[in-house]
Design a protein around this motif. Structure first.
Motif, short mmCIF file in Angstrom:
data_model
loop_
_atom_site.label_atom_id
_atom_site.label_comp_id
_atom_site.label_asym_id
_atom_site.label_seq_id
_atom_site.Cartn_x
_atom_site.Cartn_y
_atom_site.Cartn_z
N UNK B 278 0.83 -1.19 0.00
CA UNK B 278 0.00 0.00 0.00
C UNK B 278 0.87 1.25 0.00
N UNK B 282 0.82 3.69 -3.35
CA UNK B 282 0.09 4.96 -3.28
C UNK B 282 1.02 6.15 -3.10
N UNK B 293 -5.55 13.22 -4.57
CA UNK B 293 -5.09 12.01 -3.89
C UNK B 293 -6.27 11.08 -3.65
N UNK C 81 3.06 12.26 0.85
CA UNK C 81 3.02 10.81 0.71
C UNK C 81 1.98 10.23 1.67
N UNK C 83 -0.61 11.80 2.64
CA UNK C 83 -1.89 12.19 2.03
C UNK C 83 -2.29 11.20 0.94
N UNK C 84 -1.29 10.74 0.17
CA UNK C 84 -1.60 9.81 -0.93
C UNK C 84 -1.90 8.41 -0.40
N UNK C 85 -1.25 8.05 0.71
CA UNK C 85 -1.45 6.69 1.23
C UNK C 85 -2.82 6.56 1.90
N UNK C 86 -3.29 7.67 2.44
CA UNK C 86 -4.42 7.58 3.34
C UNK C 86 -5.70 7.01 2.73
N UNK C 87 -6.11 7.46 1.52
CA UNK C 87 -7.41 6.97 1.03
C UNK C 87 -7.47 5.44 0.92
N UNK C 88 -6.41 4.82 0.39
CA UNK C 88 -6.42 3.36 0.24
C UNK C 88 -6.33 2.69 1.62
N UNK C 89 -5.55 3.33 2.50
CA UNK C 89 -5.42 2.76 3.85
C UNK C 89 -6.77 2.78 4.56
#
Lengths: 654, 332, 151, 380
Positions: B278, B282, B293, C81, C83-89
């Protein structure tokens, strides 16, 4: 070998011990595995407190130290140093913040004590896994950038330059001098502002160690403490500085007039101009936005009259690069937008002025040559000065602007002196805290200035009786008297609030600084380091940090200069030791880390197909560590095991 | 040395698996003869008949190596795992299911109850008007009959018995199998607990071109785009697990335009394969503000199923929580 | 203390903004719910999604990820980064069956002590309303590793 | 006997506990007193009340406490964010509990309790203003429910306004119906006089009634109804969209759905009702409507919009005696006259009442007092 951990719990007087039961924290810590020594003490940061740590390292053969006290942002360096002095690698120290994050924010003593125990347990859990790191140093570039040429920047630049260090000063206006150059007299001594400032301005221009770039702005900042690379945009001046003799004929002949920024728009300047007659540098610039030639291709009168042939129509903006070891930000203050001050009549009644407008009105170089007159040219018989307009006001700026009481007194004196008008001051509190200030207030009382203790509620031209006809009426309660007054006057001066510069947010971002809730630049510590910022090597001078009068601004500038100089003369600077490291066994060269590194510190080796971290560029943010999909990058001092141990120990989960 | 060296005693067993691992053993082609020459195959349910009694009769440790494939999700599989462990000197978790729980492991998002409700209840092909579900014990006129008890959880082999080696893959590639077999035959074994595969990721073997600063513009599923055969699949927006997955397969899937699905399991130094994948996928999404995002990275379809396709039972969270009902230990 | 449910919230935050913002809440003597424990990393970009999973696994009822406002990162853009990781997490954590309010991302600057207090109090109440997550109990897996051969 | 005053901290504690949380923020700058329109006609210093209340000194509970017309001008300007009007209301509430409210108010509150309106009007005669004009009763299908203000229902002068409103709304094709006579007073003035229990009873009645009728969108003629429905009812269960008639009129006129054809050749001067302007920021809607009236000239008072001077009718003052020379409405009519206006136009039943009284007291027969709605009706 099992680690031997020492835990030291600070009372911080009653700051911690008043809420957290420190003895219970010590008792709990003493029971944890590997903790061989646990004690409490009144003030851990004091000399004897640090001594406790040093002695215990030796006596108990400690291999890890945990101090539970205030924020690591406050005293981590102190205790790291103490550890190092006792021969323990400073990175084997961990701090538990039980003050800012616990005793100061909780009232329930039981909950706070339990939380403190949790916080210390997590610190111990991390400490257990800490690893020694090598401290690294890099040389410091022997040059300082001073941003802003007001009195703070001038003072700082001269101090640094006189110490033998090179300075680059960048000022966005045509001339240095800042707000102080706009003033006529200064309180409380009534020195002529120009008389004391202009010699310093000239010194700056002539100093062999100072490179002055006016009409210029910092475009970007890269690098880190000791090694900044700064790009500066030198705006096209359209006047060749090497050729121009600053004779001023071009200015005289230029037919285009626009409102002068320096004169608060109260009088015009030309399209080719210098900010004011004593401007430094004295050579003018052409303001492309207003110049007739640039607008419609005709005119060029300045060129015709320029004897040395200094006009250059093809001049271009230039971006120059400077390498500096330290940056001193002295970008000064702005003023509140007066258009929000309508109840006090600004913008509605012509004879309502802001403080700075009055400064120009009163100034010999101003629109009236220093005569204090109303818009119709007549001399006012009565003037009201309204304090705290937009300051100390939740509808505008909550803070005290710090200079208004005193300049209001100065105005009162100057008005009395020049016009013999009756002067009223409407104030909430008189704040005359500086050297000679209270005495000045007393002098004004002797001069017969009228003081009304009560904030002006509004200004109106609606006459309620014949006395008020044709006047501006100030309504205020005299709170000492318990009587609402309506005072008819001819002129109203608003002591309008000092405000951060309009672009403070962007500037803060550019230099990696923060903003305080009031919008001014945030200092590292409000008491002990009011001239440093969260970014090492970036310093603050003057009113960009908070509203200041001239003596404080100068002192602040000098203090910032000496702090910058101490960095410069140290010669080397410690750089981040807690950098990232690639584990070559697991790296497959997927290059994801290269994309996420904010500093371009990671490179890919074509031959080995491995990533490599350039430790002198790495700042230790750890973004690559979290991103690496192969578990192939370790973030020193914040490695996975250490952080997981902290999470595991954050609560007593059962 | 006149005496002929004693042949290797080999057992192969399948638990919750699809049979692919057994087929993979055959897939080593002519090398199977080398195996046959070097070893006595004592147990191989897919090829030979056997009875529990036969196994029980073996002496403890009589088997040199047991290649156990499939996850453990019922009492019979658990029994055989324990039994074979007892009889074997070396236990090998063979294939992704035995090593990590595998695809059956995704059942950990459910419980026995919800699985039975679906399988014997509402799936499109189910006709079960009486609502019959399998019962471990059933009384019939002839006496009691037993069915293996179905667990709430799916286990990887090492979660139920000690395991010496792991051979990952769905299924393990012939190369991986032969590496393992050779190591066993020659006795040239790595330290106990090792995984017989690479310590590097699939990317190490992948021939695709990568940019210096890889970026993901948008996430896609393979069928949605025309895949460039030369360029890194992740950079094309496919959720390729290659960088977070242990290599050793020779990057087979990426070489045929299929993103790696992660069947060789997490990297040796991994905290959690889902977190690894992940973060990597991402973090490089080309988005400079929160809205973008959310649009771009948020479009990553089914992160859980994608990242833990083969590994849910060995992941950090291991399963979805069960409804709170009086607590107590879970039903087996 | 009473037996009433007190949420346990792990805050994963950066050193420069949110940790400093929490410091400011302290120096300003603001008061907030004592239900949070801060784990400090230098940049929110360092926050590995695994840390979030670990906190839930350990028994956290909520996890707050917090860093500098976009554009204000001390490390230029490490927070982007996150910010980008958060939605999928966020999606993944919900797929695991963890309710939305239990995981939160906030940008809290060094000047926003009040915002820190507000977020902590608000999240504490939201998580309190959800009740315990009790990961360890609700996801307990029977330990079957005991074997005659073991040891 | 000494003249020393001794602070009594029970007083500020009680005020703060009763909801006056901003009491202690006051730093006695006097902006409120300097702002207060009372000082145009007599001495009244609200700061004095606050300072005395902060220290628990006698005098905070004196007669001056009942002067405040709750115009909110001081609150807008207070640099400390002190909710002065709320504090006045809270102190009134505490004093009213001791039975020390002015006599005239007690009669009004008695009427509110028994009749559901402050005008001693028969509860069953609430729709008497209709006379023989056909009106629709709200039936759940209408977009708006028109909530008749008590002052419109029982005061003959204001009844003319609501009858004009019927003509205007019908001409504009608005889908609306009257709540129909069972409503009670919105309670704004009641609450401002400190009669909290009374207010709560009224609110409970109205919330039950309107929710029961399925009201989604309230149309109100009074800025006082507007303010209390918008800001105070939601937490009591009344969560409706609330629109003042003048807002709807502006919408109808600007969108062309209501054609104003007849010339109304009046020199008008617009008075901003405090609860419409300062409290709810509605300054442009009434002016837009008036400017759209053919032949009409619109003038402004010297203090206008945010700085407009109150009519003096809010906070219960409508029912209290004020000497003619101390009435703000008198000052305003004199100014209007001096500016050469034919008509003072406003958009609030209280303002209408206050101005009509002032007009009578001053004998200004030639100066008209009109509601925006009446001007529009004349222009149809």
């Amino acid at each position: 070998m099992e680690p031997r951990i020492g835990v030291f719990v600070c009372h911080c007087g009653t700051n911690i011990a008043g809420v957290v039961d420190v003895n219970r924290v010590v008792e709990a810590a003493a029971r944890w595995p590997d903790v061989v020594h646990a004690v409490e003490y009144k003030f851990m940061c004091s000399d004897p407190g640090q001594g406790l740590v040093k002695d215990a390292i030796v006596k108990h053969d400690l291999s890890r130290v945990v101090v539970a006290a205030c924020s690591p942002r406050m005293h981590e360096p102190t205790f790291r140093k103490a550890c190092a002095m006792a021969g323990l690698n400073p990175y084997l120290f961990e701090m538990a913040n039980i003050r800012e994050h616990c005793s100061w924010v909780h009232e329930d003593k039981e909950a706070a004590t339990l939380k403190a125990i949790d916080i210390v347990r997590a610190a111990v859990a991390k400490a257990r896994l800490l690893e020694p790191l090598q401290t690294r140093f890099v040389p410091v570039t022997q040059k300082v950038l001073v941003v802003g040429g007001g009195v703070a920047g001038i003072q700082a630049a001269l101090d640094i330059a006189n110490a033998g260090t090179k300075v680059v000063m960048v000022e966005r206006a045509q001339s240095i001098g800042g707000h102080m150059a706009q003033l006529d007299k200064t309180f409380p001594t009534l020195d002529c502002s120009a008389c004391i400032l202009t010699p310093k301005m000239v010194q700056v221009a002539q100093h062999p160690n100072i490179e002055l770039m006016t009409y210029s702005e910092v475009e970007s900042v890269d690098g880190f403490v000791g090694n900044f690379t700064v790009k500066i945009r030198r705006k096209a001046r359209y006047v060749d500085e090497a050729v121009c003799t600053a004779c001023g004929v071009c200015i005289e002949k230029c037919p285009k007039k626009v409102p002068s920024e320096f004169d608060e728009g109260m009088m015009p300047r030309k399209a080719i101009y210098r900010s004011f007659p004593q401007a430094v540098p004295g050579r003018p610039v052409i303001d492309k936005e207003s110049c007739t030639y640039f607008k419609n291709g005709k005119c060029k009168i300045c060129e015709i009259f320029c004897e040395p042939k200094a006009i250059r129509w093809d001049d271009q903006d230039q971006v120059v690069e400077e390498k500096v070891g330290a940056i001193l930000v002295a970008t000064g203050m702005g003023l509140i937008d007066p258009h929000g001050l309508s109840q006090w009549g600004y913008g509605r009644y012509p004879n309502v002025l802001t403080g700075l407008e009055f400064e120009r009105l009163n100034n010999a170089t101003g629109p009236t040559g220093g005569r204090i007159v109303l818009k119709d040219g007549s001399t006012p018989k009565s003037v009201a000065i309204l304090h705290c307009i937009g300051s100390r006001d939740r509808n505008h700026k909550e803070y005290c602007s710090r200079v208004c009481c005193m300049y209001a007194l100065k105005f009162a004196h100057l008005i009395k002196e020049k016009t013999h008008a009756t002067v009223y001051n409407f104030y909430i509190d008189m704040r005359c805290f500086g050297k000679g200030y209270e005495e000045f207030y007393n002098r004004l009382l002797h001069e017969g200035v009228k003081f009304v203790r009560g904030k002006a509620a509004f200004v109106t031209d609606q006459a309620a009786n014949d006395d008020e006809k044709g006047k501006l009426v100030v309504s205020a309660e005299s709170t000492t008297l318990g009587e609402v007054l309506r005072v008819p006057v001819d002129m109203v001066i608003l002591a309008s609030a000092v405000a951060p510069q309009k672009d403070a947010e962007a500037v803060a971002r550019q230099f990696g600084m923060g903003l305080s809730p009031d919008g001014f630049f945030m200092e590292k510590h409000p008491k002990l380091e009011p001239f440093s910022t969260a970014t090492d090597g970036v310093f603050l001078a003057g009113a960009c940090q908070s509203p200041k009068d001239i003596p404080d601004t100068v002192a602040h500038g000098a203090a910032a200069a000496s702090t910058a100089l101490s960095l410069i003369s140290r010669g080397t600077v410690e750089v981040e030791s807690a950098t990232a490291e690639v584990l070559t066994d697991f790296c497959s060269g997927c290059k994801v880390c290269q994309d996420v590194c904010p500093y371009g510190a990671i490179s890919f080796h074509e031959d080995t197909k491995l990533a490599e971290v350039n430790a002198s560029v790495c700042k230790g943010c750890g973004t690559c560590v979290a991103t690496c999909p192969s578990g192939a990058i370790v973030g020193r001092h914040f490695n996975d095991r250490q952080i997981l141990a902290q999470i595991d120990a954050a609560f007593l989960w059962e | 040395m006149g005496e002929e060296k004693k042949k290797l005693q080999l057992a192969l067993y399948w638990a919750a698996s699809c049979g692919g691992c057994d087929v993979a053993v055959l897939d080593v082609n002519e090398k199977i003869l080398d195996i046959a020459a070097a070893a006595d195959i004592r147990l191989w349910p897919i090829a030979m008949d056997y009875k529990y009694k036969d196994i029980e009769k073996w002496a403890d440790g009589e088997i040199d190596v047991c290649l156990f494939n499939g996850a453990v999700r019922n009492s019979e599989q658990l029994h055989l795992a324990r039994l074979l462990r007892q009889k074997s000197k070396v236990m090998v978790a063979f294939g992704a299911c035995a090593a990590f729980g595998g695809i059956p492991g995704l059942a950990n998002l459910h419980s026995r109850k919800t699985i039975f409700e679906a399988v014997y209840g509402y799936t499109a092909s189910t006709v079960n008007p009486e609502g019959t579900t399998p019962q471990p014990t059933l009384k019939v006129p002839e006496g009691e009959v037993h069915l293996p008890d179905f667990f709430d959880d799916v286990y990887a082999l090492h979660q139920v018995v000690p395991v010496e080696y792991f051979v990952p893959g769905c299924p393990p590639t012939p190369d991986t199998i032969m590496t393992a077999v050779n190591a066993i035959v020659t006795g040239n074994l790595p330290p106990v607990g090792s995984t017989i595969a690479s310590n590097k990721s699939v990317c190490d073997d992948c021939k695709r071109k990568k940019s210096d600063k890889p970026k993901v513009e948008a996430f896609h599923r393979p069928q949605e785009i025309r895949i460039d055969p030369e360029i890194c699949l992740l950079e094309q927006g496919l959720t390729c697990m290659g960088s977070a997955t242990r290599g050793g397969c020779g990057a087979l899937c990426p070489s045929v335009n299929m993103p790696c699905r992660g069947c060789y399991g997490p990297m040796p130094n991994s905290l959690d394969v889902g977190a690894d994948a992940l973060a990597a996928m991402t973090s490089i999404v080309d988005a400079g503000d929160e809205k973008t995002a959310r649009e771009k990275a948020g479009a990553l379809h089914d992160p859980l199923g994608t990242f833990y396709r083969f590994t849910l039972p060995v992941s950090m969270l291991r399963r979805a929580p069960k409804p709170v009902q009086g607590g107590g230990p879970p039903t087996l | 203390m009473s037996n009433a449910f007190e949420p346990r919230i792990v805050v994963l935050c950066c050193n420069w903004c949110t940790y400093a913002g929490a410091d400011l809440a302290g120096t300003s003597r603001m008061k907030y719910a004592p239900n949070v424990r801060l784990v400090r990393v230098m940049c929110s970009g360092r926050i590995d999604p695994a840390f979030v999973l670990r906190a839930f696994q350990d028994g956290a009822d909520g996890v707050l990820i917090a860093g500098c406002h976009p554009g204000d990162c001390h490390y230029i853009n490490g927070n982007l980064k996150t910010m980008r990781r958060y939605p999928a997490l966020e999606t993944m954590v919900q797929q695991f069956g963890i309710e939305p309010h239990r995981l939160r991302l906030e940008w809290i600057s060094a000047a926003e002590g009040d915002r820190f207090v507000e977020v902590v109090n608000e999240m504490t109440e939201q998580v309190r309303a959800l009740g315990p997550l009790a990961w360890k109990q609700r996801s307990a897996v029977a330990d079957l590793s005991g074997s005659p051969h073991a040891g | 006997m000494s003249h020393y005053a001794t602070p009594m901290m029970e007083v500020p504690d009680m005020i703060v506990e009763s909801g006056g949380r901003t009491l202690d923020l006051c730093f006695q700058c006097g902006t409120c007193s300097g702002t207060c329109p009372w000082n145009l006609v007599r001495d009244f210093r609200v700061r004095d009340i606050l300072t005395r209340a902060q220290l628990g000194l006698e005098g905070y509970e004196g007669e001056d406490l009942w002067m405040c017309a709750t115009c909110n001008a001081c609150v807008d300007r207070c640099p400390q964010g002190v909710e002065i009007v709320d504090l006045v209301r809270t102190i009134r509430m505490l004093i009213a509990e001791t039975g020390a409210a002015p006599k005239t108010l007690r009669a009004v509150l008695g009427s509110v309790q028994s009749n559901g309106n402050p005008w001693s009007g028969d509860r069953n005669a609430r729709m008497a203003w209709v006379k023989d004009q056909p009106v629709r009763t709200f039936d759940g299908t209408h977009e708006y429910a028109y909530f008749t203000c008590c002052t419109q229902a029982y005061d003959p002068r204001n009844a003319k306004v609501v009858r004009a409103a019927v003509r205007v709304l019908d001409a504009g094709g608005v889908s609306y119906g009257f709540v129909g006579g069972s409503e009670a007073c919105c309670g704004d003035a009641v609450r401002k006089t400190g009669a909290e229990t009374n207010f709560q009873n009224l609110a409970a009645h109205n919330v039950g009634l309107l929710n029961g009728l399925g009201v989604k969108h309230l149309l109100v003629p009074s800025p006082h109804c507007l303010n209390t429905f918008r800001k105070e009812y939601p937490e009591l269960g009344g969560k409706w969209q609330v629109t003042h008639v003048v807002e709807l009129l502006a919408d109808l006129v600007m969108s062309g759905r209501l054609a104003l054809k007849n010339a109304v050749p009046l020199k008008t001067i617009y008075h901003d009702p405090c609860y419409l302007g300062r409290n709810n920021g509605i300054y442009d809607a009434p002016r837009d409507v008036l400017r759209a009236v053919p032949g009409l000239e619109l003038m402004e008072f010297g203090h206008t919009r945010e700085e407009a001077v109150c009519c003096g009718g809010g906070g219960g003052r409508l029912w209290m005696e004020t000497p003619v020379e101390e009435r703000f409405a008198v000052l305003k009519l004199r100014e209007a006259q001096a500016r050469g206006a034919d008509a003072v136009v406003t958009a609030c039943p209280y303002c209408i009442s206050m101005f009509e009284d002032a007009k009578t007291a001053l004998g200004l027969d030639q100066l008209q007092v009109l509601d925006v709605v009446e001007v529009v009706a004349a222009a149809l």
